[in-house]
Design a protein around this motif. Structure first.
Motif, PDB file in Angstrom:
ATOM      1  N   HIS A  31       8.924  12.906  -1.556  1.00 41.33           N
ATOM      2  CA  HIS A  31       8.504  11.306  -1.641  1.00 41.33           C
ATOM      3  C   HIS A  31       9.269  10.390  -1.121  1.00 41.33           C
ATOM      4  O   HIS A  31       8.739   9.475  -0.585  1.00 41.33           O
ATOM      5  CB  HIS A  31       8.519  11.179  -3.155  1.00 41.33           C
ATOM      6  N   PHE A  58      -2.870   2.601   6.719  1.00 36.62           N
ATOM      7  CA  PHE A  58      -1.798   3.123   6.094  1.00 36.62           C
ATOM      8  C   PHE A  58      -1.693   4.490   6.637  1.00 36.62           C
ATOM      9  O   PHE A  58      -0.718   5.057   6.858  1.00 36.62           O
ATOM     10  CB  PHE A  58      -1.841   2.844   4.564  1.00 36.62           C
ATOM     11  N   ILE A  76       9.283  10.543   2.806  1.00 34.85           N
ATOM     12  CA  ILE A  76       8.094   9.747   3.358  1.00 34.85           C
ATOM     13  C   ILE A  76       8.065   8.186   3.214  1.00 34.85           C
ATOM     14  O   ILE A  76       7.620   7.516   4.208  1.00 34.85           O
ATOM     15  CB  ILE A  76       6.696  10.401   2.741  1.00 34.85           C
ATOM     16  N   LEU A  79       2.034   9.297  -5.895  1.00 35.56           N
ATOM     17  CA  LEU A  79       2.427  10.630  -5.963  1.00 35.56           C
ATOM     18  C   LEU A  79       3.351  10.959  -7.021  1.00 35.56           C
ATOM     19  O   LEU A  79       3.193  11.980  -7.673  1.00 35.56           O
ATOM     20  CB  LEU A  79       3.004  10.903  -4.624  1.00 35.56           C
ATOM     21  N   PHE A  82       0.980   4.188  -2.853  1.00 34.31           N
ATOM     22  CA  PHE A  82       0.708   5.569  -2.576  1.00 34.31           C
ATOM     23  C   PHE A  82       1.896   6.512  -3.052  1.00 34.31           C
ATOM     24  O   PHE A  82       1.487   7.448  -3.766  1.00 34.31           O
ATOM     25  CB  PHE A  82       0.856   5.717  -1.010  1.00 34.31           C
ATOM     26  N   ILE A  95       3.727  14.896   9.795  1.00 35.30           N
ATOM     27  CA  ILE A  95       4.310  14.610   8.711  1.00 35.30           C
ATOM     28  C   ILE A  95       3.470  14.749   7.568  1.00 35.30           C
ATOM     29  O   ILE A  95       3.753  15.255   6.452  1.00 35.30           O
ATOM     30  CB  ILE A  95       5.387  13.640   8.956  1.00 35.30           C
ATOM     31  N   VAL A  97       3.340  17.123   4.062  1.00 38.16           N
ATOM     32  CA  VAL A  97       3.662  16.747   2.718  1.00 38.16           C
ATOM     33  C   VAL A  97       2.335  16.964   1.871  1.00 38.16           C
ATOM     34  O   VAL A  97       2.540  17.628   0.714  1.00 38.16           O
ATOM     35  CB  VAL A  97       3.733  15.048   2.842  1.00 38.16           C
ATOM     36  N   VAL A 139       0.847  -1.005   0.051  1.00 37.45           N
ATOM     37  CA  VAL A 139      -0.045  -0.081   0.076  1.00 37.45           C
ATOM     38  C   VAL A 139       0.776   1.288   0.112  1.00 37.45           C
ATOM     39  O   VAL A 139       0.917   2.318  -0.597  1.00 37.45           O
ATOM     40  CB  VAL A 139      -0.934   0.056   1.330  1.00 37.45           C
ATOM     41  N   LEU A 140       2.099   1.118   0.654  1.00 39.88           N
ATOM     42  CA  LEU A 140       2.745   2.273   1.070  1.00 39.88           C
ATOM     43  C   LEU A 140       3.525   2.565  -0.506  1.00 39.88           C
ATOM     44  O   LEU A 140       3.222   3.920  -0.797  1.00 39.88           O
ATOM     45  CB  LEU A 140       4.057   2.032   2.044  1.00 39.88           C
ATOM     46  N   ILE A 173       2.576  19.451  -1.304  1.00 41.36           N
ATOM     47  CA  ILE A 173       1.881  19.004  -2.710  1.00 41.36           C
ATOM     48  C   ILE A 173       0.990  19.956  -3.023  1.00 41.36           C
ATOM     49  O   ILE A 173       1.024  20.424  -4.309  1.00 41.36           O
ATOM     50  CB  ILE A 173       1.445  17.779  -2.554  1.00 41.36           C
TER      51      ILE A 173
END
Lengths: 338, 297, 348
Positions: A306, B138, A309, A26, A22, B146, B150, A18-19, B154
């Protein structure tokens, strides 16, 4: 045990899936995120490795994703769109600083918070308990950027006993070996190694205390509530009635039982610590992940955002995995024999 | 009839709301906190009447005047002035309005979407449910500030975007609370009885489940409110939320940050305002939790 | 000699608005090796009595007593530390839920060892030997295997047996069983109860059996104490209570027990008291049962005393003597069903 491990692994893989979806989304879809992808004419000569991201535009979605994950698994998180350096290189430099700060903060929080919580539970509803709980509620409600400024004002400006910024005095030149300043100063062969260690500790103490304030309050509160539950349990009462000494009941029985919910609460601390590090590092000019990420936000360096994170979330996933494994050793119900 | 009705009085059963209030009243700290919170809310509402000056007006001849209780202070500027001579008291009063209304907007946004998603997750099939829950897990895994930073990075800094970002990171809490409360409630026998009676899903939800899951959601609302105030002011402090001329509490702090040596009151007083607000919200939240879910032994 | 002798025990709950009485001037005597049943609704203070005997009252509770002797020594005259040590050598308690009365984090062996070493058995081999004996005594077969298991790996009944074994490790003179079978299956209930009654004979230990189930007490106890709202309502030999209950509350409890083998006629109902047990913050004036009592009269607004009835026991009711005399004049072969009618008759 085997089913347990496979369950944990499935959890980790699905979280990671999932990470990456994501962060891939992005980088791939957000118009601003496309600054991650370089204009080839500009970059090829300067940053030869940037081709990774360039190609993604020409690939199909699935291929691009697979490509992305392969690169991440091989440790390539992309390149800073402002400086062109690999993100992983930055991460390796800044991450130990954050870990050092967070570990010191957690240590302060545990060393102070646990005994306070236990003490409050033992004196439930008396004035000691009320005092500790009010104090921890204030700590819990503390806007830490303000708290940091107040402490700097008091300890650094008025009393002048702690340094205002950075990890170590400027007069020391320490080669990074592990990235952890306290360790590096001890490992260093320079003649001023010990003084450097003292200086590093001196620089660490105030930011660690600031960062540890909220976790301290949370730990004191959750220790108190789990300890009250445990101390009221039938098995503690029956142990008491069987003449087992009070100290043994507290330190062996109750703490062992309370450690299971406390470990779960500990997982939440990681989040609080990383959030706090963003602010603490900015105020104390501490060269860590939080400051790095925030500077990337100011510079609109999306590649770093990106990558950062992704790295932070991966770190959290790993911490939770470790805590899960640890918990399965502490809680006999999670342990499977045979 | 037997004799008891003549000299034994009947017990009166109070309504749920009255019972909550009765439990709540027993906690003196929570009562004080509620009072403080009401006062802060009144200040926010009556900001125009209470503030002596326009929060943006610069008194160029009175820069860095300390609060009135210092020797050099004046009664014109109750809390003193900042580095370009703006009246701190007026800025704080207008800041209260800004902070509270922003936080309310955040809470309303995230509560509506979170509760909707939570209800959707608990009443839909396995796949939709696990999809929603996975995504929420998630979002929760990333530290909320954080993630908010972010998101702001964006979609760009500024007030409305900060609100969206903070509202977004608060959604998962509402989803989880709503869903777990519904799952817990639907496993109870009275719900089974209603299903057997042929109640429709919407009727089931509105008539029997909703009233019973209200307490945890109300507690979550107060919690979200305090997180919202904290995160909005943090974003403001970091320069990602409300921008400089706005009298938002975090923004005031970030402006006065550099003058902490010359004018410590411009740092201390706005911070105290945030701390007091958060403290009273958290106390009210604790009180509500104890009142609505009393754990009696 | 009395194993347990309590005179005027009062337990109050300290609150902001003053103390609330949980147990009010309770007196009780229990002889060696007796099985005493305590019966009452939940909230009647019967578990609080158990906690008071074991010295486990929380700090919010305040305990007063004129005399409180356990096996010949007055507990009220001891300093707290001595008292706890003394109690632990004389009395043990088993709780309602065996799952929660055993520590989930330690093996059975560890938990037995702790107790044994707290009572002076330090040699490892001696402790192991004694642990196996104890488990054997409570009817557990594979003692070696069970010793190395955690509580969650055993069934509820087995857990309760283990809890009893641990309770016996202190070699108590008094065993308090607070609803020991409530959370168990019916068949297991009988086994556990048999075990407790047998231990009373084999281990020479007095038993206080606390329950809300009258049927459970009728076969197993020597004496029964009936609790209601912190008061002892009737305290007499089991035989007397069953054949000649003098307190209206005891009668109503007996009448609310369904009788196996007697087919109730369709539409008839078991007897039930009206209303609810009073809350501790608002006890009724006078007799605690007053508002619910089917045979209450005007004088019940005055609190009745616990009076001795010859050949019976003690009863807290204004009409106990009267009732006893009436019973004696009536035929002794009177059955319970007709008695029920008299009670119901008084109500209407």
């Amino acid at each position: 045990m085997l089913t347990n491990i496979s369950r944990l692994l499935i959890n980790v893989f699905s979280s990671f899936f999932v990470l990456t979806l994501f962060t891939f989304g992005l980088t791939h879809f957000f118009p601003d995120g496309s600054s991650f992808i370089y204009d080839p004419s500009l970059s090829t000569s300067l940053f030869p490795d940037v081709s990774l991201t360039m190609h993604q535009q020409e690939l199909g979605l699935l291929e691009a994703y697979i490509n992305y994950v392969t690169h991440i698994l091989s440790g390539n998180f992309g390149f800073s769109s402002v400086r062109g350096t690999p993100i992983m290189d930055d991460f390796v430099i800044y991450f130990p600083a954050t870990i050092e700060l967070a570990a010191a903060a957690l240590l302060i929080a545990l060393v102070v918070g646990l005994p306070l919580g236990i003490y409050a539970a033992q004196h439930k509803d008396k004035w000691q308990d009320k005092l500790i709980m009010s104090g921890s509620l204030i700590g819990y409600s503390m806007p830490i950027f303000w708290w940091a400024m107040l402490l700097v004002l008091f300890f650094s400006i008025i009393l002048g006993i702690t340094p205002v910024a950075s990890r170590i005095g400027f007069e020391f030149d320490i080669e990074p070996i592990t990235g952890f300043m306290l360790l590096d100063t001890l490992l260093s062969e320079k003649h001023y190694a010990l003084d450097a260690f003292k200086s590093a500790l001196h620089h660490l103490i105030l930011p660690a205390f600031v960062l540890g304030t909220v976790p301290l309050a949370v730990i004191a509160r959750s220790t108190r509530s789990t300890m009250t539950d445990v101390l009221n349990a039938d098995y503690i009462r029956s142990a008491k009635s069987r003449g087992i000494s009070a100290s043994k009941i507290l330190w062996k029985y109750a703490l062992r039982n309370a450690s299971i919910p406390l470990l779960t609460a500990m997982g939440l601390q990681i989040s609080i610590l990383l959030t706090g590090s963003l602010i603490t590092e900015t105020i104390f000019s501490w060269p860590g992940i939080g400051k790095w990420l925030l500077e990337a936000v100011y510079r609109r360096d999306f590649a770093v955002i990106h990558g950062g994170i992704l790295a932070i979330a991966s770190f959290i996933i790993i911490i939770h995995l470790v805590l899960d494994i640890f918990r399965s050793f502490v809680d006999p119900k999670l342990r499977r024999k045979q | 009839m037997s004799i008891q009705s003549q000299f034994y009085q009947q017990t009166r059963v109070p309504s749920t709301l009255a019972r909550w209030w009765r439990h709540y009243k027993r906690n003196p700290l929570a009562l004080i906190a509620l009072f403080v919170l009401i006062v802060i809310a009144l200040i926010a509402i009556l900001a125009d009447l209470l503030a002596p000056f326009d929060p943006a007006r610069q008194f160029t001849d009175s820069i860095h005047i300390p609060p009135s209780w210092f020797d050099e202070g004046t009664t014109t500027h109750l809390f003193g002035t900042d580095y370009i001579g703006r009246d701190l008291f007026s800025r704080l009063v207008h800041g209260a309005r800004l902070s509270l209304s922003l936080a309310s907007a955040v809470v309303v946004l995230s509560a509506i979407s979170g509760i909707f998603l939570g209800v959707l997750a608990s009443f839909s099939n396995y796949w939709i449910n696990s999809l929603i829950m996975r995504v929420m897990d998630f979002i929760l895994a990333i530290p909320s500030l954080i993630l908010a930073v972010v998101i702001v990075a964006i979609i760009g800094p500024g007030l409305p975007n900060a609100i969206y970002a903070v509202a977004f990171v608060l959604i998962p809490h509402f989803v989880l609370i709503t869903r777990s409360a519904i799952v817990q409630e639907t496993s109870k026998d009275y719900v089974t009885a209603m299903i057997l009676d042929g109640a429709s899903k919407s009727r089931l939800f509105l008539q029997s489940i909703l009233p019973n899951i209200l307490p945890p959601i109300v507690v979550q609302l107060t919690l979200a409110f305090s997180i919202a105030i904290l995160e909005i002011s943090t974003l403001g402090f970091l320069g990602l939320g409300a921008q400089a001329p706005h009298p938002e509490w975090g923004t005031i702090l970030s402006e006065s940050h550099h003058n902490i040596m010359f004018a410590p009151w411009t740092v201390a007083i706005p911070g105290l305002a945030i701390l007091f607000t958060l403290l009273s919200i958290n106390l009210v939240g604790d009180g509500l939790k104890d009142a609505m879910e009393p754990r009696q032994k | 000699m009395n194993l347990l002798h309590i005179e005027n025990l009062s337990i109050d709950l300290k609150t902001h608005s003053g103390p609330l009485s949980i147990i009010d001037r309770l007196s009780l005597r229990m002889s060696d090796n007796e099985i005493l049943g305590i019966v009452g609704e939940s909230g009647s203070g019967k578990s609080m009595l158990a906690m008071a005997i074991m010295g486990l009252l929380s700090s919010k509770m305040e305990m007063k007593a004129d005399y409180f002797s356990l096996d010949g020594q007055d507990l009220m005259k001891m300093v707290p530390a001595d008292r706890q040590a003394y109690i632990s050598s004389k009395a043990s308690i088993i709780f309602q839920d065996p799952k929660s009365s055993l520590n989930p984090c330690f093996t059975i062996a560890t938990q037995l060892n702790e107790t044994l070493s707290a009572h002076g058995l330090h040699a490892r081999s001696a402790r192991k030997q004694r642990s196996m004996e104890l488990l054997d005594a409570v009817g557990i077969n594979q003692t070696k295997k069970v010793l190395n298991l955690y509580p969650h790996q055993l069934s509820g009944g087995m857990n309760q047996r283990v809890a009893i074994a641990i309770a016996l490790a202190c070699k108590p003179r008094l065993l308090i069983a607070d609803e020991p079978t409530t959370s168990l299956d019916v068949t297991i209930q009988a086994q556990i109860l048999d075990l407790i009654v047998n231990l009373n004979k084999t281990e020479n230990v007095g038993v206080v059996l606390i329950t809300h189930d009258f049927a459970l007490l009728s076969e197993n106890t020597d004496k029964i104490g009936v609790f209601y709202s912190g008061h002892m309502m009737e305290h007499a030999a089991t035989k007397n209570i069953l054949t000649n209950p003098l307190h209206p509350y005891t009668r109503s409890l007996l009448n609310s027990v369904p009788q196996l083998g007697k087919r109730h006629t369709r539409g008839s109902r078991l007897f039930a008291l009206k209303g609810q047990i009073p809350t501790i913050d608002k006890p009724p004036v006078g007799c605690r049962l007053g508002p619910r009592c089917p045979s209450a009269e005007k004088q019940c607004v005055k609190p009745p005393r616990l009076i001795s009835i010859p050949n019976h026991g003690k009863v807290r009711c204004h009409f106990a003597k009267q009732e006893n005399e009436r019973k004696e004049t009536e035929s002794n072969v009177e059955t319970r069903s007709t008695r029920k009618q008299t009670i119901l008759g008084a109500d209407s």
